[in-house]
Design a protein around this motif. Structure first.
Motif, PDB file in Angstrom:
ATOM      1  N   VAL A  76       0.898  -1.149  -0.182  1.00 20.95           N
ATOM      2  CA  VAL A  76       0.065  -0.198   0.019  1.00 20.95           C
ATOM      3  C   VAL A  76       0.936   1.634  -0.061  1.00 20.95           C
ATOM      4  CG1 VAL A  76      -1.649   1.382   1.036  1.00 20.95           C
ATOM      5  CG2 VAL A  76      -2.263  -1.153   1.160  1.00 20.95           C
ATOM      6  N   VAL A  77       0.797   2.128  -0.482  1.00 23.17           N
ATOM      7  CA  VAL A  77       1.598   3.251  -0.982  1.00 23.17           C
ATOM      8  C   VAL A  77       0.010   4.408  -1.260  1.00 23.17           C
ATOM      9  CG1 VAL A  77       2.473   5.118  -2.898  1.00 23.17           C
ATOM     10  CG2 VAL A  77       3.391   2.254  -2.722  1.00 23.17           C
TER      11      VAL A  77
ATOM     12  N   ARG B 184       1.330   5.679  11.009  1.00 27.66           N
ATOM     13  CA  ARG B 184       2.337   5.294  12.474  1.00 27.66           C
ATOM     14  C   ARG B 184       3.706   5.691  11.415  1.00 27.66           C
ATOM     15  NH1 ARG B 184       4.841   2.262  14.784  1.00 27.66           N
ATOM     16  NH2 ARG B 184       5.728   2.463  17.191  1.00 27.66           N
ATOM     17  N   LEU B 185       4.886   5.568  11.816  1.00 27.94           N
ATOM     18  CA  LEU B 185       6.132   5.921  11.752  1.00 27.94           C
ATOM     19  C   LEU B 185       6.460   4.427  11.636  1.00 27.94           C
ATOM     20  CD1 LEU B 185       7.477   9.643  11.994  1.00 27.94           C
ATOM     21  CD2 LEU B 185       6.339   9.018   9.798  1.00 27.94           C
ATOM     22  N   PHE B 186       6.944   3.953  10.482  1.00 33.12           N
ATOM     23  CA  PHE B 186       7.884   2.959  11.288  1.00 33.12           C
ATOM     24  C   PHE B 186       8.675   2.712  12.095  1.00 33.12           C
ATOM     25  CE2 PHE B 186       9.833  -0.412   9.805  1.00 33.12           C
ATOM     26  CZ  PHE B 186       9.472  -2.139   9.839  1.00 33.12           C
ATOM     27  N   GLY B 187       9.218   1.696  12.675  1.00 33.93           N
ATOM     28  CA  GLY B 187      10.631   1.507  13.414  1.00 33.93           C
ATOM     29  C   GLY B 187      10.479   2.847  14.706  1.00 33.93           C
ATOM     30  N   ILE B 188       9.927   3.409  14.893  1.00 34.86           N
ATOM     31  CA  ILE B 188      10.058   4.047  15.754  1.00 34.86           C
ATOM     32  C   ILE B 188       9.117   4.309  17.422  1.00 34.86           C
ATOM     33  CG2 ILE B 188      11.613   5.866  14.595  1.00 34.86           C
ATOM     34  CD1 ILE B 188       9.415   7.899  14.862  1.00 34.86           C
TER      35      ILE B 188
ATOM     36  N   ARG C 168       4.842  10.580   0.510  1.00 34.98           N
ATOM     37  CA  ARG C 168       4.993   9.445   0.091  1.00 34.98           C
ATOM     38  C   ARG C 168       5.005   8.445   1.377  1.00 34.98           C
ATOM     39  NH1 ARG C 168       7.240   4.989  -2.906  1.00 34.98           N
ATOM     40  NH2 ARG C 168       5.265   4.776  -4.605  1.00 34.98           N
ATOM     41  N   CYS C 169       3.851   7.224   1.068  1.00 35.59           N
ATOM     42  CA  CYS C 169       4.013   6.492   2.604  1.00 35.59           C
ATOM     43  C   CYS C 169       4.377   5.172   1.990  1.00 35.59           C
ATOM     44  CB  CYS C 169       3.241   6.071   3.731  1.00 35.59           C
ATOM     45  SG  CYS C 169       3.730   8.302   4.774  1.00 35.59           S
TER      46      CYS C 169
ATOM     47  N   ARG D 142       6.585   3.427   5.998  1.00 36.07           N
ATOM     48  CA  ARG D 142       7.643   4.412   5.725  1.00 36.07           C
ATOM     49  C   ARG D 142       7.241   5.461   5.359  1.00 36.07           C
ATOM     50  NH1 ARG D 142      10.900   0.585   5.199  1.00 36.07           N
ATOM     51  NH2 ARG D 142      12.183   0.835   7.061  1.00 36.07           N
ATOM     52  N   CYS D 143       7.751   6.489   5.832  1.00 35.58           N
ATOM     53  CA  CYS D 143       6.959   7.592   5.090  1.00 35.58           C
ATOM     54  C   CYS D 143       8.589   8.726   4.811  1.00 35.58           C
ATOM     55  CB  CYS D 143       6.493   8.261   6.049  1.00 35.58           C
ATOM     56  SG  CYS D 143       4.888   7.758   6.172  1.00 35.58           S
ATOM     57  N   ILE D 144       8.632   9.500   3.326  1.00 28.70           N
ATOM     58  CA  ILE D 144       9.741  10.265   2.988  1.00 28.70           C
ATOM     59  C   ILE D 144       8.997  10.914   2.407  1.00 28.70           C
ATOM     60  CG2 ILE D 144      11.062  10.520   1.417  1.00 28.70           C
ATOM     61  CD1 ILE D 144      11.941   7.789   2.543  1.00 28.70           C
ATOM     62  N   VAL D 145       9.598  12.515   3.009  1.00 29.13           N
ATOM     63  CA  VAL D 145       9.279  13.903   2.385  1.00 29.13           C
ATOM     64  C   VAL D 145      10.549  14.559   2.262  1.00 29.13           C
ATOM     65  CG1 VAL D 145       8.006  16.169   3.486  1.00 29.13           C
ATOM     66  CG2 VAL D 145       7.517  13.942   4.588  1.00 29.13           C
TER      67      VAL D 145
END
Length: 148
Positions: free
Chosen positions: A29-30, A51-55, A91-92, A101-104
């Motif tokens: 899913v994007v 939710r931001l993955f891994g934190i 973009r998540c 995982r979200c990128i900005v």
């Protein structure tokens, strides 16, 4: 002790999460669009809460100590994420339900939060552990007033 704190923060977070943020099927899913920061570890794009993955980040009203004086570290962490992502194109990619995982601006938001000391790596965020260690050693963010 650290593992207990991370699990406690995670359980409190998931108890407050709204129902479905991602589809139940297993296709990648994007989600793309303008990000709105909810708290130091959560953003929203359209009607999707992510939710931001891994934190694990402090909650919005969480307090930390400066010596014996409390301060709103959760609000400070949220402010930092707002600087990184609020009202910017994100973009998540979903990694797990409710986690992505979200990128900005070509930056992994979770990694940036950990590098700045405003979040810690959870059990699934081993890749962020070196950034956490460096933030702690350099007394950034949450670590600024942490005892040695």
């Amino acid at each position: 002790m650290r593992a207990v704190a991370v699990k406690l923060l995670m359980s409190l977070f998931f108890a407050a999460l709204p129902a479905t943020a991602f589809a139940a099927d297993k296709k990648p899913v994007v989600i793309e669009g303008e990000a709105r920061v909810i708290d130091a570890g959560t953003i929203q794009i359209d009607n999707k809460v992510i939710r931001l993955f891994g934190i694990v980040a402090p909650g919005p009203r969480q307090k930390c100590l400066r010596g014996s004086l409390p301060w709103l570290c959760g609000a400070a962490a949220r402010t930092y994420l707002k600087e990184l992502a609020d009202r910017k194109q994100a973009r998540c990619q979903a990694i797990q339900s409710y986690n992505a995982r979200c990128i900005v601006a070509n930056k992994d938001l979770a990694n940036e939060m950990v590098r700045a000391g405003w979040a810690v790596a959870d059990e699934s965020g081993e890749a962020y552990r070196p950034a956490e260690d460096k933030a702690r050693a350099e007394k950034r963010g949450l670590w600024e007033y942490a005892p040695e």
